[in-house]
Design an enzyme around this catalytic site. Structure first.
Site, PDB file in Angstrom:
ATOM      1  N   ASP A   1       4.304 -67.643  17.836  1.00 14.49           N
ATOM      2  CA  ASP A   1       4.297 -67.203  19.225  1.00 14.49           C
ATOM      3  C   ASP A   1       2.968 -67.640  19.822  1.00 14.49           C
ATOM      4  O   ASP A   1       1.947 -66.992  19.633  1.00 14.49           O
ATOM      5  CB  ASP A   1       4.476 -65.684  19.299  1.00 14.49           C
TER       6      ASP A   1
ATOM      7  N   TYR B   1       2.368 -58.688  19.652  1.00 13.78           N
ATOM      8  CA  TYR B   1       3.237 -58.469  20.804  1.00 13.78           C
ATOM      9  C   TYR B   1       3.987 -59.755  21.098  1.00 13.78           C
ATOM     10  O   TYR B   1       3.384 -60.823  21.163  1.00 13.78           O
ATOM     11  CB  TYR B   1       2.393 -58.066  22.021  1.00 13.78           C
TER      12      TYR B   1
ATOM     13  N   LYS C   1       2.359 -68.048  29.818  1.00 14.16           N
ATOM     14  CA  LYS C   1       0.998 -67.998  30.360  1.00 14.16           C
ATOM     15  C   LYS C   1       0.497 -69.380  30.819  1.00 14.16           C
ATOM     16  O   LYS C   1       0.971 -69.875  31.838  1.00 14.16           O
ATOM     17  CB  LYS C   1       0.076 -67.308  29.360  1.00 14.16           C
TER      18      LYS C   1
HETATM   19  C1  LIG Z   1       2.029 -62.172  26.948  1.00 12.01           C
HETATM   20  C2  LIG Z   1       2.680 -62.404  25.662  1.00 12.01           C
HETATM   21  C3  LIG Z   1       4.079 -62.378  25.526  1.00 12.01           C
HETATM   22  C4  LIG Z   1       4.997 -61.961  26.640  1.00 12.01           C
HETATM   23  O1  LIG Z   1       4.965 -62.831  27.717  1.00 12.01           O
HETATM   24  P1  LIG Z   1       5.494 -62.299  29.152  1.00 12.01           P
HETATM   25  O2  LIG Z   1       5.394 -63.513  30.020  1.00 12.01           O
HETATM   26  O3  LIG Z   1       4.587 -61.173  29.535  1.00 12.01           O
HETATM   27  O4  LIG Z   1       6.887 -61.847  28.975  1.00 12.01           O
HETATM   28  C5  LIG Z   1       4.623 -62.728  24.309  1.00 12.01           C
HETATM   29  N1  LIG Z   1       3.836 -63.080  23.279  1.00 12.01           N
HETATM   30  C6  LIG Z   1       2.504 -63.100  23.366  1.00 12.01           C
HETATM   31  C7  LIG Z   1       1.688 -63.523  22.190  1.00 12.01           C
HETATM   32  C8  LIG Z   1       1.876 -62.748  24.552  1.00 12.01           C
HETATM   33  O5  LIG Z   1       0.542 -62.729  24.618  1.00 12.01           O
END
Ligand SMILES: *Cc1c(COP(=O)(O)O)cnc(C)c1O
Length: 428
Positions: free
Chosen positions: A239, A144, A267
């Site tokens: 990511d 994701y 995060k």
């Molecule tokens: C949470 C998450 C996102 C998206 O971040 P948001 O602040 O919810 O837009 C993207 N990549 C990873 C790996 C994530 O865990």
């Protein structure tokens, strides 16, 4: 435990907010029941609107690595708010957090702040496309990267939970530029590259996957991706929205000693305020406006409250060099305890964990990619989730999510959790 007031609040929310929530993962659709409305949180605990106390293993889906309402972060936000909450002009604070982030993470010279992980990943891909002058990207099934169009192709997290890994609304034109690979399968990636020679701008990957449960990379997987990218003029995007400043000071690049070309954050870097960021070496970052041709912007980017929270958080992580070790020990303790009680109760399960990330899958076979992640028994997961909730333990309402261990959790909390899992797993 009773959830009377939460149920009422949810009914009211549903009238004016789609599904009653502002992000689908908060709904209880996959497990049944109604979401719990939180009133406050401190350290390892949530306090809900009915007065229940819950041990929290979600931690706002990652940011609260030091526990809720961490005093230095709260103080920093309060003090900054008194001086004005947004200017749309540069502030010294932005340089301070940028410099600290660049000093903590290997292999980056410059960083740009945005407002979410989604924005960070979306911008990183645009930058990679602009820099390489190529259109296609490779992503992995079950990973994701936020809800931007190019990523909603077999996406993880809420997208799998709600059975819509490919979202309507993403045009065929956009989808054709996202190639899908299998996590932990280098041959599959090599074949995709071969079939799309000189067309691939970037490979984007969760270097430790956390959005199909926790799935660490197999030995050699990240190194292999690095080599394939180097050999084919492709940019490797890590990511690290979930793993950055969580698995190590310098994230997965440091932990596995593999170098990415662009790294995205979210995060933890915002300390619980809406922050994302993306970073790379100067040659790539200078491609961004106003220096370069790739456009990227944000009215509230680098917001002073968000930067104050992020800076206080990063300073705490930078100063306390034992923290990642402590978190890992707590996770290992919890994993060993859960393993013991589930075995004793003859449950079929697999536990994946690394650093402060852990997930329990209700299937005995190894969970190494999207396909194996979907094998878990969701009926058992529902009983597990609701059973733990009754015991005062809050895990994510989906089998596809990672739990996060925070520094605020005590060994008493972990023992309490293991005993609760023992009790609940007798009812499966
Ligand atoms: C949470 C998450 C996102 C998206 O971040 P948001 O602040 O919810 O837009 C993207 N990549 C990873 C790996 C994530 O865990």
């Amino acid at each position: 435990m009773l959830y009377k007031r939460s149920s009422q609040l949810f009914a009211e929310a549903e009238k004016v907010i789609p599904g009653g929530v502002n992000s689908p993962v908060r709904a209880f659709k996959a497990v049944g029941g109604t979401p719990i409305f939180v009133k406050s949180a401190k350290g390892a605990y949530l306090y809900d609107e009915d007065g229940n106390r819950l041990i929290d293993y979600i931690n706002s889906w990652g940011p609260m690595i030091l526990g809720h309402a961490y005093e230095p972060v709260v103080q920093a936000v309060i003090e900054k708010a008194k001086l004005g909450t947004s200017f749309g002009m540069p502030t010294e604070l932005e340089t301070q957090i940028a410099a600290l982030a660049v000093s903590m993470v290997p292999n980056i010279d410059k960083i740009r702040f945005v407002n979410s992980g989604t924005e960070a990943c979306m911008s990183a891909v645009r930058l990679a496309r602009g820099f390489t002058k190529r259109d296609k990207i490779i992503k992995f099934a079950g990973c994701y990267h936020g809800h931007s169009d190019s990523f909603l192709i077999q996406a993880g997290s809420g997208a799998i939970t709600f059975g819509s890994p490919n979202s309507p609304g993403v045009t065929a034109g956009t989808a054709k530029d996202t190639l899908l690979a299998k996590y932990n399968d280098l041959q599959n990636v090599a074949a995709l590259i071969e079939a799309n020679k000189n067309e691939i701008a970037a490979i984007i990957v969760e270097p430790v996957a956390g959005n199909m449960g926790c799935i660490p990379p197999n030995k050699g997987f990240l190194e292999g991706l690095r080599q394939l990218c180097t050999d084919n003029g492709i940019l490797l995007i890590f990511d690290e929205v979930m793993t950055g400043f969580r698995l190590a000071r310098g994230g997965v690049q440091e932990l596995f000693n593999v170098t990415a070309d662009i790294v995205t954050f979210g995060k933890v870097i915002g300390g619980g305020l809406p922050v994302g960021a993306f970073a790379a070496r100067s040659a790539i970052m200078n491609y961004l406006a106003p220096l370069g041709p790739v456009y990227q912007a944000g009215t509230l980017s680098g917001n002073p409250l968000a930067m104050a929270a992020g800076l206080a958080m990063l300073q705490a992580l930078d100063t306390d060099r034992a923290i990642f070790q402590r978190l890992e020990e707590k996770t290992a303790y919890l994993a060993a305890g859960i393993d013991k009680v589930l075995k004793a109760n003859t449950v079929a399960f697999t536990i994946n964990s690394i650093g402060s990330m852990i997930s329990v899958h209700f299937d005995a076979a190894p969970v190494v990619d999207f396909q194996t992640a979907t094998k878990g028994d969701n009926e058992i997961f529902k009983k597990f989730f609701h059973g733990l909730l009754q015991e005062g333990i809050y895990i994510a309402p989906s089998a596809y999510e990672t739990w996060f261990i925070t520094d605020a959790l005590t060994y008493e909390d972990l023992d309490f959790t293991i005993r609760a899992i023992d009790k609940v797993s007798k009812t499966f």
